[in-house]
Design a protein around this motif. Structure first.
Motif, short mmCIF file in Angstrom:
data_model
loop_
_atom_site.label_atom_id
_atom_site.label_comp_id
_atom_site.label_asym_id
_atom_site.label_seq_id
_atom_site.Cartn_x
_atom_site.Cartn_y
_atom_site.Cartn_z
N ARG A 110 0.80 -1.40 -0.07
CA ARG A 110 -0.19 0.06 0.20
C ARG A 110 0.73 1.23 -0.16
N LEU A 111 1.97 1.32 0.88
CA LEU A 111 2.79 2.39 0.98
C LEU A 111 3.46 2.54 -0.60
N LYS A 112 3.85 1.33 -1.15
CA LYS A 112 4.46 1.62 -2.42
C LYS A 112 3.80 2.10 -3.69
N ALA A 113 2.23 1.63 -3.36
CA ALA A 113 1.45 2.15 -4.26
C ALA A 113 1.34 3.94 -4.04
N MET A 114 1.22 4.34 -2.92
CA MET A 114 1.00 5.92 -2.52
C MET A 114 2.27 6.58 -3.14
N CYS A 115 3.25 6.08 -2.85
CA CYS A 115 4.64 6.51 -3.35
C CYS A 115 4.57 6.42 -4.87
N GLU A 116 4.01 5.43 -5.58
CA GLU A 116 3.98 5.71 -6.97
C GLU A 116 3.08 6.66 -7.50
N VAL A 117 2.05 7.06 -6.53
CA VAL A 117 0.87 8.04 -7.06
C VAL A 117 1.79 9.30 -6.86
N GLN A 118 2.34 9.51 -5.83
CA GLN A 118 2.98 10.72 -5.32
C GLN A 118 3.91 11.20 -6.46
N LEU A 119 4.81 10.10 -6.89
CA LEU A 119 6.04 10.22 -7.95
C LEU A 119 5.31 10.79 -9.15
N ARG A 120 4.16 10.02 -9.77
CA ARG A 120 3.57 10.50 -10.86
C ARG A 120 3.28 11.83 -10.82
N LYS A 121 2.53 12.25 -9.72
CA LYS A 121 2.17 13.85 -9.54
C LYS A 121 3.64 14.53 -9.73
N ASP A 158 14.16 2.33 -12.25
CA ASP A 158 14.84 1.15 -12.66
C ASP A 158 15.27 0.26 -11.87
N LEU A 159 16.06 1.00 -10.73
CA LEU A 159 16.78 0.39 -9.68
C LEU A 159 15.61 -0.45 -8.79
N LEU A 160 14.67 0.27 -8.63
CA LEU A 160 13.44 -0.51 -7.79
C LEU A 160 12.42 -1.30 -8.41
N ASN A 161 12.75 -1.39 -10.03
CA ASN A 161 11.84 -2.31 -10.61
C ASN A 161 10.39 -1.96 -10.49
N ALA A 162 10.13 -0.67 -10.49
CA ALA A 162 8.74 0.13 -10.49
C ALA A 162 8.48 0.12 -11.96
N GLU A 163 8.07 -1.02 -12.78
CA GLU A 163 7.78 -0.79 -14.01
C GLU A 163 6.90 -0.03 -14.65
N ALA A 164 5.50 0.29 -13.98
CA ALA A 164 4.51 1.30 -14.49
C ALA A 164 5.12 2.53 -14.49
N LEU A 165 5.73 2.92 -13.51
CA LEU A 165 6.40 4.33 -13.07
C LEU A 165 7.60 4.60 -14.16
N LYS A 166 8.28 3.42 -14.40
CA LYS A 166 9.47 3.53 -15.45
C LYS A 166 8.64 3.80 -16.90
N ASP A 167 7.57 3.08 -16.89
CA ASP A 167 6.97 3.34 -18.51
C ASP A 167 6.75 4.74 -18.54
N HIS A 168 6.08 5.65 -17.47
CA HIS A 168 5.55 6.57 -17.54
C HIS A 168 6.64 7.63 -17.81
#
Length: 115
Positions: free
Chosen positions: A36-47, A62-72
């Motif tokens: 849940r915290l990871k998802a909240m961080c992804e939302v904040q980074l997108r913003k 890339d280092l964190l393997n956050a693929e959806a955010l990496k694509d964005h």
């Protein structure tokens, strides 16, 4: 003196976290399996994502393997590649990327520039 302390506390209450803070929090959430915290961080980074900070956030995602955010991040970089909106020199910053990310970035830029 109480007015000066209240004004400083109100300004610090409005201060937003930096990208680095959110990336570090994401890393800890990953380490401790806090989805849940990871998802909240992804939302904040997108913003927070802008053409200026996209290469830096891409590097960390890339280092964190956050693929959806990496694509964005890729999308933002590709969209703004011909302009000088980045806060770093892209070519020197690319030297920090992993080989796989560098290959992906090069392929993305090449396919985007094709007629």
């Amino acid at each position: 003196s109480s007015s000066s302390s209240s004004s400083s506390s109100s300004s610090s209450a409005q201060q937003l976290p930096s990208e680095v803070t959110v990336v570090n929090l994401y890393s800890m959430a990953e380490e401790y399996l806090l989805d849940r915290l990871k998802a909240m961080c992804e939302v904040q980074l997108r913003k927070m994502l802008t053409p200026r900070n996209a290469p830096i956030i891409l590097y960390h995602t890339d280092l964190l393997n956050a693929e959806a955010l990496k694509d964005h991040c890729f999308g933002i970089i590709i969209e703004n590649y011909g302009e000088s909106k980045f806060q770093c020199d892209l070519y020197s910053f690319f030297a920090n990327f992993s080989d796989a990310l560098l290959l992906l970035m090069t392929a993305s830029l090449a396919s985007d520039s094709s007629p």
